[in-house]
Design a protein around this motif. Structure first.
Motif, PDB file in Angstrom:
ATOM      1  N   SER A  88      76.990  47.669  69.222  1.00 51.27           N
ATOM      2  CA  SER A  88      78.172  46.885  68.866  1.00 51.27           C
ATOM      3  C   SER A  88      78.744  47.334  67.526  1.00 51.27           C
ATOM      4  O   SER A  88      78.018  47.794  66.648  1.00 51.27           O
ATOM      5  CB  SER A  88      77.823  45.394  68.799  1.00 51.27           C
ATOM      6  OG  SER A  88      77.376  44.937  70.059  1.00 51.27           O
ATOM      7  N   GLU A 130      81.479  51.574  72.814  1.00 51.19           N
ATOM      8  CA  GLU A 130      82.485  51.147  71.851  1.00 51.19           C
ATOM      9  C   GLU A 130      82.577  52.186  70.741  1.00 51.19           C
ATOM     10  O   GLU A 130      81.558  52.715  70.292  1.00 51.19           O
ATOM     11  CB  GLU A 130      82.121  49.790  71.240  1.00 51.19           C
ATOM     12  CG  GLU A 130      82.306  48.610  72.166  1.00 51.19           C
ATOM     13  CD  GLU A 130      82.010  47.295  71.464  1.00 51.19           C
ATOM     14  OE1 GLU A 130      81.566  47.332  70.293  1.00 51.19           O
ATOM     15  OE2 GLU A 130      82.210  46.238  72.076  1.00 51.19           O
ATOM     16  N   GLN A 147      76.329  51.209  76.578  1.00 50.54           N
ATOM     17  CA  GLN A 147      76.195  49.846  77.074  1.00 50.54           C
ATOM     18  C   GLN A 147      76.518  49.835  78.568  1.00 50.54           C
ATOM     19  O   GLN A 147      77.047  50.802  79.114  1.00 50.54           O
ATOM     20  CB  GLN A 147      77.161  48.903  76.349  1.00 50.54           C
ATOM     21  CG  GLN A 147      76.965  48.805  74.854  1.00 50.54           C
ATOM     22  CD  GLN A 147      77.887  47.776  74.243  1.00 50.54           C
ATOM     23  OE1 GLN A 147      77.765  46.578  74.493  1.00 50.54           O
ATOM     24  NE2 GLN A 147      78.826  48.237  73.424  1.00 50.54           N
TER      25      GLN A 147
END
Length: 465
Positions: free
Chosen positions: A258, A164, A153
């Motif tokens: 995510s 993440e 990201q």
């Protein structure tokens, strides 16, 4: 003739020495802040697991690119030894410079005359239970299993890259982990493939990370390092492979980048039995209702803006912090009690920081303004109304440290997830009831048809004479 010495015996005045070492950490080449010096840092340790930094400069970096492989053993002779520079990692009293005049000899694992050093065991990692207690900005090492990892990201201004990830330890406690910049572009490329495609769940050693569980400019990530502790964790992965696969699916969001931090399915304890659990390293799972107690709470504590040290004072002001010894402003941190209730009883747990702010839908600064500036009571009834008639899956742990209002060992709420409930309309019937009604209607219908049939048939009884 050169003399075999340990790292602690070597000083800038030592000449004609040789030391057997093993590479335990290796940074990528980088430039100094003024862009004037191109260098690379490598950490090695000897048979006693004493460590020293090896520094390479300029052309020597490329010259040694086939040397200093992780966990490989080498003989280093007559390297230049000096006191650490301001930009250096201060691992030991000295550091050594390996240049074109230094002798570095690789020791293969099959070498019979010179035995390679055994797998290392010197680690100063912290436990997952102590992560939240680490002061802001303090670096530490963490040994963990990579349970899930998202795609690359970029920050909103498109200037920085990050990933993440969710890491886990052998107590099945998941934590968010953010990988930044070069590490995201290198080690971070391989991790999603290993986890999501190959389902290998590597053990990682994240070195020099900070309390918000994120890498920094001088962090490194070692994948499946050969430490004894990592091998033990690797065995735990093999024993819990199915659980990890299920967790990856459960914690993955619709977007590939995510992730969702969710609890691992585990034994559900009653509120009554949690009272007998005293370990601060263990995580407990319960199911029950959550509510705010009726007694007065301020819903915040004040902490140092630099090191997060908590104080008893309730008024924001500048202080000389007793912990970091710097003049710093006190800032509010969300902190309050909730009651957890099931059919066996009720217990109290503390909620703090981001989790507490999400539960109250209010920031710590807004809470401070309501309580201290406006001199009003916090709207407890409204929050209880939002929590009412809901069943939650709750993750709890006993605190390993005390706060101004709680002793060590008090319960801390780590996470809570609402359990979905299926409601049937009041007038509707269950499946079993519907089947029974249909069966009764069928019987009634059959009886009715039989009655009509009998009415149409002529009577066979003899008329009385």
């Amino acid at each position: 003739m050169e003399e075999r010495l340990s790292i602690s015996e070597i000083t800038p005045l030592t000449t004609e020495w040789t030391c057997k070492v093993q590479t335990v950490d290796k940074f990528r080449p980088r430039d100094s802040r003024d862009q004037q010096v191109h260098f690379q840092t490598i950490i090695v340790q000897d048979v006693n697991e004493e460590q020293i930094c090896v520094i390479l400069y300029g052309d020597d970096i490329k010259r040694c690119d086939n040397l200093f492989g992780l966990f490989e053993t080498y003989l280093i002779s007559t390297a230049k030894v000096r006191y650490p520079q301001p930009y250096s990692l201060h691992i030991g009293q000295f550091e050594c410079i390996v240049d074109r005049f230094t002798i570095v000899e690789s020791i293969p694992k099959t070498n019979e005359k010179e035995v390679p050093l055994p797998p290392p065991s010197r680690l100063s990692v912290i436990s997952f239970a102590d992560v939240e207690q680490q002061p802001s900005g303090v670096e530490f090492d963490l040994l963990a299993v990579m349970a899930n990892c998202g795609a690359m990201q970029y920050t909103a201004d498109q200037t920085k890259r990050f990933q993440e990830a969710i890491v886990m330890d052998n107590t099945k406690k998941p934590l968010f982990f953010t990988i930044w910049e070069d590490l995201a572009s290198n080690e971070g490329i391989e991790l999603p493939r290993q986890v999501r495609q190959l389902q290998e769940y590597p053990v990682i050693l994240a070195k020099r990370i900070v309390s918000r569980l994120a890498t920094r400019y001088n962090s490194t990530i070692l994948i499946n390092p050969l430490y004894v502790q990592a091998t033990e964790l690797r065995n735990w992965v093999d024993e819990n492979k199915e659980m990890l696969i299920e967790y990856t699916v459960k914690s993955s969001a619709e977007s590939a980048s995510s992730l969702n931090l969710v609890a691992v399915d585990d034994e559900i304890l009653s509120v009554l039995s949690i009272a007998t659990q005293t370990s601060s390293a263990e995580i407990f799972y319960a199911e029950g209702e959550i509510s705010l107690p009726e007694h007065f709470q301020r819903f915040y504590l004040l902490r140092c803006s630099e090191c997060n040290h908590l104080v008893r004072s309730k008024i924001k002001r500048e202080i000389q912090c007793i912990n970091c010894r710097l003049p710093r402003m006190l800032i509010p941190r969300c902190h309050f009690e909730v009651e957890i209730t099931d059919e066996t009883g009720t217990t109290t747990a503390t909620v703090s920081e981001g989790l507490g702010e999400r539960m109250l839908s209010t920031t710590a600064e807004q809470i401070y303004d309501i309580i201290n500036i406006k001199n009003e009571l916090f709207p407890v009834a409204h929050i209880n109304q939002l929590l009412a008639d809901k069943l939650f899956r709750i993750q709890l742990q006993r605190s390993s440290s005390r706060t101004p209002d709680k002793n060590a060992g008090s319960l801390v709420l780590l996470s809570y997830t609402e359990k979905p409930t299926m409601f049937l309309p009041e007038e509707s019937a269950s499946v079993g009831d519907a089947e029974r009604i249909m069966e009764e209607e069928s019987i009634l219908g059959t009886n009715a048809k039989a009655t009509k049939k009998r009415k149409r048939e002529p009577s066979t009884l003899l008329k009385p004479q």
